[in-house]
Design a protein around this motif. Structure first.
Motif, PDB file in Angstrom:
ATOM      1  N   ASN A  32       0.805  -1.214   0.000  1.00  0.00           N
ATOM      2  CA  ASN A  32       0.000   0.000   0.000  1.00  0.00           C
ATOM      3  C   ASN A  32       0.840   1.268   0.000  1.00  0.00           C
ATOM      4  O   ASN A  32       0.312   2.354  -0.132  1.00  0.00           O
ATOM      5  N   CYS A  33       2.141   1.150   0.167  1.00  0.00           N
ATOM      6  CA  CYS A  33       3.017   2.322   0.157  1.00  0.00           C
ATOM      7  C   CYS A  33       3.292   2.740  -1.284  1.00  0.00           C
ATOM      8  O   CYS A  33       3.575   1.910  -2.143  1.00  0.00           O
ATOM      9  N   ARG A  34       3.196   4.020  -1.529  1.00  0.00           N
ATOM     10  CA  ARG A  34       3.449   4.575  -2.856  1.00  0.00           C
ATOM     11  C   ARG A  34       4.168   5.907  -2.687  1.00  0.00           C
ATOM     12  O   ARG A  34       4.012   6.582  -1.669  1.00  0.00           O
ATOM     13  N   ASP A  35       4.888   6.325  -3.723  1.00  0.00           N
ATOM     14  CA  ASP A  35       5.615   7.586  -3.673  1.00  0.00           C
ATOM     15  C   ASP A  35       5.797   8.067  -5.102  1.00  0.00           C
ATOM     16  O   ASP A  35       6.288   7.315  -5.951  1.00  0.00           O
ATOM     17  N   THR A  36       5.406   9.298  -5.383  1.00  0.00           N
ATOM     18  CA  THR A  36       5.565   9.832  -6.742  1.00  0.00           C
ATOM     19  C   THR A  36       5.478  11.356  -6.712  1.00  0.00           C
ATOM     20  O   THR A  36       5.285  11.964  -5.674  1.00  0.00           O
ATOM     21  N   TRP A  37       5.617  11.949  -7.876  1.00  0.00           N
ATOM     22  CA  TRP A  37       5.394  13.375  -8.034  1.00  0.00           C
ATOM     23  C   TRP A  37       4.722  13.613  -9.371  1.00  0.00           C
ATOM     24  O   TRP A  37       4.786  12.783 -10.282  1.00  0.00           O
ATOM     25  N   ILE A  38       4.059  14.771  -9.448  1.00  0.00           N
ATOM     26  CA  ILE A  38       3.429  15.194 -10.698  1.00  0.00           C
ATOM     27  C   ILE A  38       3.747  16.669 -10.906  1.00  0.00           C
ATOM     28  O   ILE A  38       3.950  17.417  -9.947  1.00  0.00           O
ATOM     29  N   ASP A  39       3.839  17.069 -12.162  1.00  0.00           N
ATOM     30  CA  ASP A  39       4.156  18.448 -12.522  1.00  0.00           C
ATOM     31  C   ASP A  39       2.938  19.122 -13.137  1.00  0.00           C
ATOM     32  O   ASP A  39       2.160  18.474 -13.861  1.00  0.00           O
ATOM     33  N   PHE A  40       2.784  20.409 -12.853  1.00  0.00           N
ATOM     34  CA  PHE A  40       1.740  21.229 -13.454  1.00  0.00           C
ATOM     35  C   PHE A  40       2.365  22.537 -13.905  1.00  0.00           C
ATOM     36  O   PHE A  40       3.179  23.122 -13.184  1.00  0.00           O
ATOM     37  N   ASP A  41       1.976  23.009 -15.086  1.00  0.00           N
ATOM     38  CA  ASP A  41       2.403  24.315 -15.579  1.00  0.00           C
ATOM     39  C   ASP A  41       1.307  25.321 -15.252  1.00  0.00           C
ATOM     40  O   ASP A  41       0.142  25.113 -15.615  1.00  0.00           O
ATOM     41  N   MET A  42       1.675  26.393 -14.560  1.00  0.00           N
ATOM     42  CA  MET A  42       0.693  27.395 -14.155  1.00  0.00           C
ATOM     43  C   MET A  42       0.192  28.159 -15.372  1.00  0.00           C
ATOM     44  O   MET A  42       0.974  28.627 -16.196  1.00  0.00           O
ATOM     45  N   THR A  43      -1.125  28.260 -15.476  1.00  0.00           N
ATOM     46  CA  THR A  43      -1.749  28.956 -16.600  1.00  0.00           C
ATOM     47  C   THR A  43      -2.145  30.381 -16.233  1.00  0.00           C
ATOM     48  O   THR A  43      -2.602  31.132 -17.081  1.00  0.00           O
ATOM     49  N   THR A  44      -1.955  30.741 -14.968  1.00  0.00           N
ATOM     50  CA  THR A  44      -2.269  32.079 -14.484  1.00  0.00           C
ATOM     51  C   THR A  44      -1.474  32.339 -13.205  1.00  0.00           C
ATOM     52  O   THR A  44      -1.018  31.394 -12.559  1.00  0.00           O
ATOM     53  N   ASP A  45      -1.305  33.605 -12.862  1.00  0.00           N
ATOM     54  CA  ASP A  45      -0.743  33.921 -11.547  1.00  0.00           C
ATOM     55  C   ASP A  45      -1.742  33.446 -10.504  1.00  0.00           C
ATOM     56  O   ASP A  45      -2.955  33.632 -10.677  1.00  0.00           O
ATOM     57  N   THR A  46      -1.261  32.847  -9.439  1.00  0.00           N
ATOM     58  CA  THR A  46      -2.178  32.320  -8.433  1.00  0.00           C
ATOM     59  C   THR A  46      -1.516  32.224  -7.072  1.00  0.00           C
ATOM     60  O   THR A  46      -0.289  32.164  -6.971  1.00  0.00           O
ATOM     61  N   LEU A  47      -2.337  32.210  -6.046  1.00  0.00           N
ATOM     62  CA  LEU A  47      -1.894  31.933  -4.686  1.00  0.00           C
ATOM     63  C   LEU A  47      -2.416  30.541  -4.367  1.00  0.00           C
ATOM     64  O   LEU A  47      -3.616  30.335  -4.192  1.00  0.00           O
ATOM     65  N   LEU A  48      -1.513  29.574  -4.321  1.00  0.00           N
ATOM     66  CA  LEU A  48      -1.881  28.166  -4.175  1.00  0.00           C
ATOM     67  C   LEU A  48      -1.974  27.786  -2.705  1.00  0.00           C
ATOM     68  O   LEU A  48      -0.997  27.854  -1.971  1.00  0.00           O
ATOM     69  N   HIS A  49      -3.166  27.367  -2.290  1.00  0.00           N
ATOM     70  CA  HIS A  49      -3.411  26.973  -0.902  1.00  0.00           C
ATOM     71  C   HIS A  49      -3.290  25.468  -0.706  1.00  0.00           C
ATOM     72  O   HIS A  49      -3.180  24.999   0.420  1.00  0.00           O
ATOM     73  N   GLY A  50      -3.338  24.702  -1.790  1.00  0.00           N
ATOM     74  CA  GLY A  50      -3.259  23.255  -1.684  1.00  0.00           C
ATOM     75  C   GLY A  50      -3.654  22.597  -2.984  1.00  0.00           C
ATOM     76  O   GLY A  50      -3.877  23.264  -3.996  1.00  0.00           O
ATOM     77  N   MET A  51      -3.745  21.275  -2.942  1.00  0.00           N
ATOM     78  CA  MET A  51      -4.074  20.482  -4.123  1.00  0.00           C
ATOM     79  C   MET A  51      -5.307  19.630  -3.829  1.00  0.00           C
ATOM     80  O   MET A  51      -5.537  19.245  -2.679  1.00  0.00           O
ATOM     81  N   ALA A  52      -6.068  19.317  -4.868  1.00  0.00           N
ATOM     82  CA  ALA A  52      -7.241  18.456  -4.736  1.00  0.00           C
ATOM     83  C   ALA A  52      -6.890  17.058  -5.225  1.00  0.00           C
ATOM     84  O   ALA A  52      -6.143  16.889  -6.186  1.00  0.00           O
ATOM     85  N   GLY A  53      -7.421  16.066  -4.542  1.00  0.00           N
ATOM     86  CA  GLY A  53      -7.228  14.677  -4.935  1.00  0.00           C
ATOM     87  C   GLY A  53      -8.564  14.031  -5.238  1.00  0.00           C
ATOM     88  O   GLY A  53      -9.545  14.238  -4.511  1.00  0.00           O
TER      89      GLY A  53
END
Length: 137
Positions: A32-53
């Motif tokens: 059940n252990c997993r580890d990864t990363w994902i990349d996103f290119d910002m399409t606008t200036d933003t203040l990022l508070h977190g990510m949705a899953g």
């Protein structure tokens, strides 16, 4: 998770589980252990508070349950997106690439997620050892 004022991007697959998996030692839960990363290119200036899953599952054949925005199952009212908050919001500029690192961890008592940004700015690892939120086994 309400994200009406958000910098929405297409969700990316992070973890996949296949059941049953006969090659796993049934006395071990390390599968059940997993580890990864994902990349996103910002399409606008933003203040990022977190990510949705989001979550999607194929129960059998073409029977699917999903909370993904593109494939949301009609009448699905008991599952909701998971919000992975950042302790301190991160200001990002249009064109910057962010790297979101996420781990799914477990021990004999619980399962939890840990997450951070590792680019272009780094944040601390959030929810280390499941100290803020964990799912009991």
């Amino acid at each position: 998770v309400g994200s009406s004022n958000s910098c929405r991007q297409k969700p990316q697959r992070v973890f996949t589980f296949a059941h049953p998996n006969w090659k796993i030692n049934p006395r071990s839960n390390q599968h059940n252990c997993r580890d990864t990363w994902i990349d996103f290119d910002m399409t606008t200036d933003t203040l990022l508070h977190g990510m949705a899953g989001y979550f999607s599952t194929v129960l059998y054949g073409d029977i699917v349950l999903s909370i993904l925005p593109e494939t949301f199952s009609t009448g699905m009212f008991s599952w909701f997106p998971l919000f992975f908050p950042f302790k301190t919001p991160v200001f990002l500029k249009k064109g910057e690439r962010i790297r979101f690192h996420i781990s799914r961890k477990d021990d004999e008592h619980k399962v939890w997620y840990e997450w951070s940004l590792t680019g272009p700015q780094s944040t601390p690892i959030h929810n280390s050892q499941g100290r803020s939120h964990a799912i009991g086994k």
